[in-house]
Scaffold this motif. Structure first.
Motif, PDB file in Angstrom:
ATOM      1  N   ALA A  71      43.852  45.136  36.323  1.00  7.41           N
ATOM      2  CA  ALA A  71      43.004  45.359  35.151  1.00  7.41           C
ATOM      3  C   ALA A  71      41.529  45.165  35.497  1.00  7.41           C
ATOM      4  O   ALA A  71      40.651  45.935  35.065  1.00  7.41           O
ATOM      5  CB  ALA A  71      43.421  44.413  34.020  1.00  7.41           C
ATOM      6  N   ARG A 120      48.567  41.603  38.340  1.00 10.47           N
ATOM      7  CA  ARG A 120      48.396  42.382  37.106  1.00 10.47           C
ATOM      8  C   ARG A 120      46.976  42.212  36.556  1.00 10.47           C
ATOM      9  O   ARG A 120      46.342  43.178  36.116  1.00 10.47           O
ATOM     10  CB  ARG A 120      49.431  41.938  36.075  1.00 10.47           C
ATOM     11  CG  ARG A 120      50.854  42.367  36.396  1.00 10.47           C
ATOM     12  CD  ARG A 120      51.771  42.180  35.202  1.00 10.47           C
ATOM     13  NE  ARG A 120      51.861  40.764  34.815  1.00 10.47           N
ATOM     14  CZ  ARG A 120      52.774  39.915  35.294  1.00 10.47           C
ATOM     15  NH1 ARG A 120      53.645  40.338  36.216  1.00 10.47           N
ATOM     16  NH2 ARG A 120      52.812  38.668  34.887  1.00 10.47           N
ATOM     17  N   GLN A 121      46.492  40.980  36.603  1.00 13.54           N
ATOM     18  CA  GLN A 121      45.125  40.754  36.139  1.00 13.54           C
ATOM     19  C   GLN A 121      44.104  41.432  37.047  1.00 13.54           C
ATOM     20  O   GLN A 121      43.087  41.959  36.582  1.00 13.54           O
ATOM     21  CB  GLN A 121      44.858  39.251  36.067  1.00 13.54           C
ATOM     22  CG  GLN A 121      45.696  38.517  35.024  1.00 13.54           C
ATOM     23  CD  GLN A 121      45.460  37.010  35.069  1.00 13.54           C
ATOM     24  OE1 GLN A 121      44.842  36.508  36.003  1.00 13.54           O
ATOM     25  NE2 GLN A 121      45.964  36.314  34.067  1.00 13.54           N
ATOM     26  N   GLY A 127      40.241  48.072  37.426  1.00 14.50           N
ATOM     27  CA  GLY A 127      39.982  49.193  36.538  1.00 14.50           C
ATOM     28  C   GLY A 127      38.628  49.064  35.844  1.00 14.50           C
ATOM     29  O   GLY A 127      37.852  50.023  35.762  1.00 14.50           O
TER      30      GLY A 127
END
Length: 558
Positions: A175, A171-172, A178
């Motif tokens: 991010a 998940r990190q 992105g």
């Protein structure tokens, strides 16, 4: 087959910048992933340690261990702690590793998978081990019963599976990716904007073409005979070629200097500093006559000025030679006119029967003309100067002015050095005589000025110096204007004049000489030019036949 054109410099730089930005972002992403994973493992171990120690230190756990059915009390408590702390499992077991509590009730009563030896010795320790729930980061802590004297009565294990940690890191990482993609897009956009501007400035040329253009530029710059200057917005020399340095007499380190600090004549400095264009303006330097053209470079604001210089000295020399020929032709015309008048008088006397008077008149006229010729030829051995004096004498006589050669005039044959051009001598003496004749002629026919109009010329070579002095009986000059008269444009005559005396000083300086003006003993002005008879090295080197000659204005006057 058409050979593809190499990519432009801007395109190459854009590709390099995109690759550099992409590599930088990818490196940062990998570093951040590794760092986040390590931090996630450390954070998981710390959370598991906190949960295991909290359970092990709880008095209710020690009390439940002493009960007949520890599972009934420990299973709900362990599940509540697991949910509250966010760990994957909380396992409570006896000192033999038999489970009393486990997230999977089916595993209760089975033996704990992992190491418990350090905990049995009273130490809290952590490890990564694969158990019933998979690989996990776990911490084992001992449970001490205070009522039993601190004896270890049970063990607590809390842990977080590696899959859970990996999911958190993913998940990190998403991010981070992105942010990295946004940074890459922004960097690429900035690189594109910058390189689009660079492409406009380089006109889409590649590095080889720019290098070749620079070589052509340098070759053309030094091959052009005309002078070329480029001034920046602060009026400093940004570029100057060899011709420009030669025409302005500037040193090799003139690039970067302000125009106002170059020591050029004020009129020429003003032309170079002007904001408006200048077209074919004639200016004098210390040794040359140059034609100046300026073109400001601007795009909403003053960016600089492009200046071109042409050497007008040779053209001026040719013009001076034409003026000299015209002057000699005028002198011959004047002499022919006077000879015709005298011949007519002689013929008339003969027709009247006065032959003796005709002979006396003709003899007197011949003696008078021959006397001036003999005087000039005997005193001045330089043929060009002698011819100039005789021609100017005839012109002056036609205007009612007497030209007199001073008795102390003397220039022997072979005295003048080869490095002292006859043209410059004619420029100096011719302009001075013309000005003196004009000044003396202004009083001819004026009853308020009864004295005769006369120009006295002294030409003497002695003591290693050539002296050319011209005095007149005119109105004279204001002493305050003694220096100003040698500036281009100064004149007591009509507009458009004022070049002759400037050329006189230029010719004198070119031969390491001087020229000055004082009051004449005869009431007018007296100009004196002094030239050394040993030509300086600068006068002998770097000049062509025309050089920077001074025959620019033989009849030009002021």
């Amino acid at each position: 087959m058409r050979i593809p054109r190499p990519r432009s410099l801007a395109g190459q730089l854009f590709a390099m910048q995109v690759v550099l930005v992409a590599a930088l972002v990818a490196g940062c992403a990998v570093f951040a992933y590794v760092t986040d994973r390590e931090q996630a493992v450390v954070a998981a171990r710390q959370r598991a340690t906190a949960a295991a120690v909290a359970v092990a230190d709880s008095p209710s756990v020690a009390g439940a261990v002493r009960s007949k059915d520890p599972t009934a009390r420990l299973q709900p408590y362990a599940e509540k702690v697991r949910r509250d702390t966010g760990v994957t499992f909380v396992t409570i077991m006896d000192t033999h590793g038999v489970r009393w509590a486990h997230p999977d009730p089916r595993q209760i009563g089975a033996t704990y998978l992992g190491h418990i030896g350090p905990a049995l010795r009273g130490r809290i320790f952590a490890e990564t081990y694969t158990g019933t729930l998979g690989s996990s980061v776990r911490v084992v802590a001992p449970v001490r019963d205070a009522r039993a004297g601190g004896r270890i009565t049970a063990l607590v294990s809390a842990g977080i599976t590696v899959d859970t940690i990996s999911a958190q890191v993913r998940r990190q990482l998403l991010a981070l990716l992105g942010v990295a993609a946004a940074a890459l897009a922004l960097g690429g956009l900035c690189a594109y904007v910058i390189n689009a501007r660079l492409r406009r400035h380089t006109h889409g040329m590649n590095a080889a073409e720019l290098s070749r253009m620079h070589d052509y530029h340098q070759a053309a710059l030094h091959a052009v005979r005309e002078g070329l200057l480029m001034l920046d917005g602060r009026r400093r020399i940004a570029l100057i070629n060899d011709g420009g340095r030669e025409l302005l007499g500037l040193p090799g380190d003139s690039v970067g200097r302000y125009v106002s600090d170059l020591g050029l004549p004020p009129a020429l400095t003003g032309a170079l500093l002007a904001t408006e264009p200048r077209v074919d303006e004639l200016h004098l330097t210390a040794e040359r006559v140059v034609v100046v053209n300026t073109s400001p470079v601007s795009s909403g604001e003053q960016r600089g000025t492009v200046v071109t210089l042409r050497d007008h000295t040779e053209l001026q020399a040719l013009s001076g030679e034409l003026d000299s020929v015209r002057g000699f032709a005028e002198a011959l015309r004047s002499q022919a006119h006077e000879a015709a008048n005298r011949l007519h008088a002689v013929v008339s006397l003969i027709e009247l029967g006065r032959e003796d008077e005709a002979v006396d008149f003709a003899t007197a006229e011949l003696e008078l003309a021959q006397a001036l010729t003999d005087q000039v030829v005997a005193a001045v051995a330089e043929p060009v100067l002698a011819a100039l004096l005789l021609g100017k004498a005839a012109q002056a006589s036609e205007r009612g002015v007497e030209l007199v050669l001073a008795p102390d005039s003397r220039i022997d044959d072979g005295v003048l050095p080869p490095g002292l051009p006859a043209r410059d001598l004619v420029t100096i003496l011719g302009n001075l005589i013309d000005n003196a004749t004009d000044a003396a002629a202004e009083g001819v026919g004026n009853e308020a000025a009864p004295r005769s109009a006369r120009v006295t010329v002294t030409a003497r070579a002695d003591a290693g110096e050539l002296t050319l002095r011209v005095a007149d009986t005119g109105a004279g000059l204001d002493p305050a204007a003694a220096e100003e008269v040698f500036h281009r444009g100064w004149s007591t005559k009509s507009p458009g004049r004022g070049l002759g005396l400037a050329l006189v000083r230029q010719a004198a300086r070119r031969n390491a000489g001087t020229v000055e003006v004082t009051a004449s003993p005869e009431g007018g002005a007296e100009f004196t030019a002094r030239l050394p008879l040993t030509a300086p090295p600068a006068a002998l080197s770097g000049r062509t036949g025309a050089g920077v000659s001074g025959a620019e204005a033989l009849g030009g006057g002021e």
